[in-house]
Motif scaffolding. Sequence first.
Motif, PDB file in Angstrom:
ATOM      1  N   THR A  78     -10.112   8.932   3.629  1.00 42.33           N
ATOM      2  CA  THR A  78      -9.539   8.145   2.773  1.00 42.33           C
ATOM      3  C   THR A  78      -9.796   6.831   2.339  1.00 42.33           C
ATOM      4  O   THR A  78     -11.078   6.061   2.648  1.00 42.33           O
ATOM      5  CB  THR A  78      -8.197   7.167   2.765  1.00 42.33           C
ATOM      6  N   PHE A  81      -5.466   9.184  -0.597  1.00 37.75           N
ATOM      7  CA  PHE A  81      -4.911   8.197   0.620  1.00 37.75           C
ATOM      8  C   PHE A  81      -4.696  10.314   0.922  1.00 37.75           C
ATOM      9  O   PHE A  81      -4.149  10.596   0.240  1.00 37.75           O
ATOM     10  CB  PHE A  81      -3.451   8.383   0.014  1.00 37.75           C
ATOM     11  N   GLN A 105       1.877  14.740  -1.120  1.00 42.21           N
ATOM     12  CA  GLN A 105       2.732  14.068  -2.383  1.00 42.21           C
ATOM     13  C   GLN A 105       3.512  14.996  -3.322  1.00 42.21           C
ATOM     14  O   GLN A 105       4.648  15.158  -3.926  1.00 42.21           O
ATOM     15  CB  GLN A 105       2.283  12.277  -2.606  1.00 42.21           C
ATOM     16  N   ARG A 163       6.761   2.487  -7.748  1.00 44.22           N
ATOM     17  CA  ARG A 163       6.552   3.765  -8.256  1.00 44.22           C
ATOM     18  C   ARG A 163       7.726   4.995  -7.153  1.00 44.22           C
ATOM     19  O   ARG A 163       8.969   3.832  -6.805  1.00 44.22           O
ATOM     20  CB  ARG A 163       5.569   4.518  -6.143  1.00 44.22           C
ATOM     21  N   ASN A 185      10.981   0.928  -4.668  1.00 40.47           N
ATOM     22  CA  ASN A 185       9.349   0.991  -3.985  1.00 40.47           C
ATOM     23  C   ASN A 185       8.131   0.061  -4.812  1.00 40.47           C
ATOM     24  O   ASN A 185       8.297   1.127  -5.722  1.00 40.47           O
ATOM     25  CB  ASN A 185       8.950   2.516  -3.528  1.00 40.47           C
ATOM     26  N   ILE A 206       3.767  -0.695  -4.695  1.00 44.35           N
ATOM     27  CA  ILE A 206       2.718  -0.608  -4.444  1.00 44.35           C
ATOM     28  C   ILE A 206       1.580  -1.552  -4.949  1.00 44.35           C
ATOM     29  O   ILE A 206       1.713  -1.645  -5.539  1.00 44.35           O
ATOM     30  CB  ILE A 206       1.543   0.572  -4.337  1.00 44.35           C
ATOM     31  N   ILE A 225      10.530   8.415   1.287  1.00 44.83           N
ATOM     32  CA  ILE A 225       8.613   8.867   0.620  1.00 44.83           C
ATOM     33  C   ILE A 225       8.542  10.272  -0.036  1.00 44.83           C
ATOM     34  O   ILE A 225       7.042  10.827   0.662  1.00 44.83           O
ATOM     35  CB  ILE A 225       7.850   8.091   1.250  1.00 44.83           C
ATOM     36  N   GLU A 259      -0.603   7.270  -2.990  1.00 44.21           N
ATOM     37  CA  GLU A 259      -0.467   6.082  -2.063  1.00 44.21           C
ATOM     38  C   GLU A 259      -1.274   5.340  -2.944  1.00 44.21           C
ATOM     39  O   GLU A 259      -0.765   3.864  -2.887  1.00 44.21           O
ATOM     40  CB  GLU A 259      -0.631   6.445  -0.751  1.00 44.21           C
TER      41      GLU A 259
END
Length: 419
Positions: free
Chosen positions: A166, A155, A250, A391, A383, A385, A51, A219
Amino acid sequence: MNGTVDPMVAQADSEFLMHTYGRLPVEFVSGRGATLTDSRGQNYLDFLGGIGAVSLGHCHPAIVAALQNQAAKLWQVGNYYYVQNRNELACDVAELLSYTTDAEGHVTGSTGSAWKVFFANSGAEANEGAIKIARKWGEKTLGGATGIITAQRSFHGRTLATLSATGQAAFHRTFLPMPAGFDAVPLNDLGALRQMIEHPTKLLGAGPCAVMLECVQGEGGVWPATTEYLQGVQELCRQHGLMLIVDEVQTGFYRCGAPFCYQLAGIEPDIVSMAKGIGGGFPMGAVAGRGEAGELLQPGDHGSTFGGNALASAVGRATVETLVNDDIGEHVIQVGQHLAEGLERLPHVVEVRGHGLLRGAQLDSPVASEAVDLGLERGLVLNHIGDSILRFLPPLVVSQKQVDQMLQTLEEILVDLAG
Ligand SMILES: *Cc1c(COP(=O)(O)O)cnc(C)c1O
């Protein structure tokens, strides 16, 4: 077949761990660079990178050596004492924060600003620190206006205050009441932000003291803030005496090509939170303040038992110094561009968003989660979302060849799934 896990492992996970995550059917046991190996000896290309945390790739020799070396000397003494690696890491981070870059991320100079750093253990904890700095600013200079304006679809973490920050109501519902003092506006709508600053809602209490946002909402689905928006936000904050908090948890540490993503827009925030990439996978976070924002927290205001301990600082320092010395930023700019162009050419991809090696591919049909499942069977860690966004957050050392391999398999997957 890839992506099958020993039933005993799955059973014990279900019996003894809280069910906070749905798990994919694989148990990874080792990793090197951008590849992972599972308990059956199958290899995978890793396009999630823990992540976004495994900035230097799995088990990079420089940070393995730093960890092993420090692990045999000293781990934790508490923050009442000096730690040389903590000083060095803070100095490195402060230097990176002061850089200026062009719009692609190539470093062009330095603002010369003075940054001060507080070390924590996670992104949420870094953001808690950012919120406390901003509130102290509001107490001190804005007559007790301590509200924080955030962005919808943002996020900022899973603690209660960062959850309140958030801008996704679905995350709040079960845990009401949320800590007060937060309200969210749509991203990239300067008019909405100006309205909220000049006519704050009740949710902001006595008024705003800060604006808090991500330069790319990771996110939330990889939604970048535009350069014009970020420059406009900075301008509004300066006009109204508000702190600008950028959450780089991130996007920081070269994820987006530049040392920090705000540099792409030519802005300089007052407060920056960071975490994921700083320790290459070792749990660590930090919040930094520029100028006066770095002086606000005083003894007794804030703390952390583990934050910036000798072991974490040694690993963080080795990670950041390797990122800099290996010129990872230039590599990210090149390979990130290659990834984006490759994704744009794939069938069923209608839009590619993001910077550097933080990319989102919007699909024309809701097959993103099936694509992740099929990816695992075919040796890819992907991954998604929601239903239709993939992502990509690979280790920053991923090679162009590995990107091409991933793209080829993903193309086959998308053709199989969506025709
Ligand atoms: C992951 C993330 C966080 C939370 O970090 P944790 O280490 O999980 O607490 C906060 N902000 C952003 C932008 C993130 O991507």
